[in-house]
Write a protein that holds these residues in place. Structure first.
Motif, PDB file in Angstrom:
ATOM      1  N   HIS A   1      40.004  61.978  74.434  1.00 57.47           N
ATOM      2  CA  HIS A   1      40.815  60.872  74.578  1.00 57.47           C
ATOM      3  C   HIS A   1      40.572  59.825  75.168  1.00 57.47           C
ATOM      4  CE1 HIS A   1      44.900  59.028  74.742  1.00 57.47           C
ATOM      5  NE2 HIS A   1      44.412  58.738  76.166  1.00 57.47           N
TER       6      HIS A   1
ATOM      7  N   HIS B   1      40.487  55.011  74.788  1.00 57.24           N
ATOM      8  CA  HIS B   1      41.048  53.761  74.321  1.00 57.24           C
ATOM      9  C   HIS B   1      40.023  52.890  73.853  1.00 57.24           C
ATOM     10  CE1 HIS B   1      45.322  55.358  74.869  1.00 57.24           C
ATOM     11  NE2 HIS B   1      44.752  55.700  76.018  1.00 57.24           N
TER      12      HIS B   1
ATOM     13  N   HIS C   1      50.440  60.422  74.328  1.00 54.51           N
ATOM     14  CA  HIS C   1      50.430  60.734  75.554  1.00 54.51           C
ATOM     15  C   HIS C   1      51.517  61.711  76.213  1.00 54.51           C
ATOM     16  CE1 HIS C   1      47.900  56.984  75.641  1.00 54.51           C
ATOM     17  NE2 HIS C   1      47.281  57.416  76.336  1.00 54.51           N
TER      18      HIS C   1
HETATM   19 ZN   LIG Z   1      45.356  57.111  77.098  1.00 54.83          ZN
END
Ligand SMILES: [Zn+2]
Length: 259
Positions: A73, A75, A232
């Protein structure tokens, strides 16, 4: 040598130790035979060298060779702002740093940030990355820049657009249109559908960051296309409080209810 070039060749990777996930365990003075991007054999270096004397050898026999790590995970939308606001709480950081940045992300910052972070990841042994690109720029499908960046380096990965459309001042001040968000999911999926290296998930930034209409339409899109979701599920104190006020239950219970 790029990953794509490396994976199209036939070669032997040599190490002082080869760490495997199989019954073979850890092999001292071992080597890996790779052909057309696939592992053909893992054995002692001396055995493989004898069987395949003509092949190129990568490594001098002093290193440790491990299976590629998976970054489950990340970003890339925050790739160009590392460390900013590290003294803030999660919600302050979201409001003061991430939101203003996410409104200005574009194809170029997405691509360049992705390349920068992927280089860092490769240095730490990551060979597959699962990204959720969060932006609220209404003028451009910025998440497509991630595909460019991943293709440029040649790493394997999964892309998603972590969409949110609530104008609550925490996640975004921009009012994004549901139809535009759904279109960006579709464009992102199309951009990787023929790509052997890249997968797609439909991104839901957070359930609370989405209007009920967007979540409902996103679920429909997933069911129609057989897509999976990247989201999330934090259940931090603030999230539980907001969720109970909005839906009368915790976020996970709400997710279960809506399918
Ligand atoms: Zn995140």
């Amino acid at each position: 040598m790029s990953i794509k070039k490396l994976s199209s060749k036939e070669l032997i990777i040599r190490g002082k130790w080869i760490l495997t996930m199989s019954d073979q365990g850890d092999i001292k003075d071992g080597a890996i035979h790779i052909s057309k991007g696939k592992i053909k054999n893992v054995s002692l270096y001396s055995d493989l060298k004898q069987k395949l004397p003509e092949l190129e050898i990568v490594g001098d026999g002093s290193g440790i060779v491990i299976p590629g790590l998976i970054n489950a995970h990340t970003h890339f939308s925050e790739a160009l702002i590392p460390g900013m606001g590290s003294e803030m709480t999660l919600f302050e950081w979201g409001r003061e740093i991430v939101t203003p940045v996410s409104e200005n992300l574009n194809l170029e910052t997405a691509r360049e940030g992705t390349i920068l972070k992927v280089i860092e990841m490769l240095h730490s042994g990551v060979t597959y990355v699962n990204d959720m690109f969060v932006h609220s720029n209404p003028n451009i499908m910025a998440s497509l820049g991630v595909v460019d960046g991943l293709n440029h380096v040649g790493i394997r990965g999964c892309v998603s657009y972590g969409a949110e459309d609530c104008t609550d001042g925490v996640t975004s001040m921009n009012s994004l249109k549901v139809d535009n968000i759904l279109e960006e999911h579709q464009e992102l999926e199309s951009s990787v559908s023929e790509n052997d290296f890249l997968d797609f998930r439909l991104g839901i930034g957070t359930l609370l960051g989405q209007t009920d209409r967007l979540t409902k339409d996103s679920i429909k899109l997933c069911k129609n296309n057989g897509w999976k979701v990247h989201t999330h599920m934090l259940e931090a104190r603030e999230e539980i409080v907001h969720s109970v006020l909005r839906w009368g239950c915790r976020p996970l219970q709400h997710a279960q209810k809506i399918g």
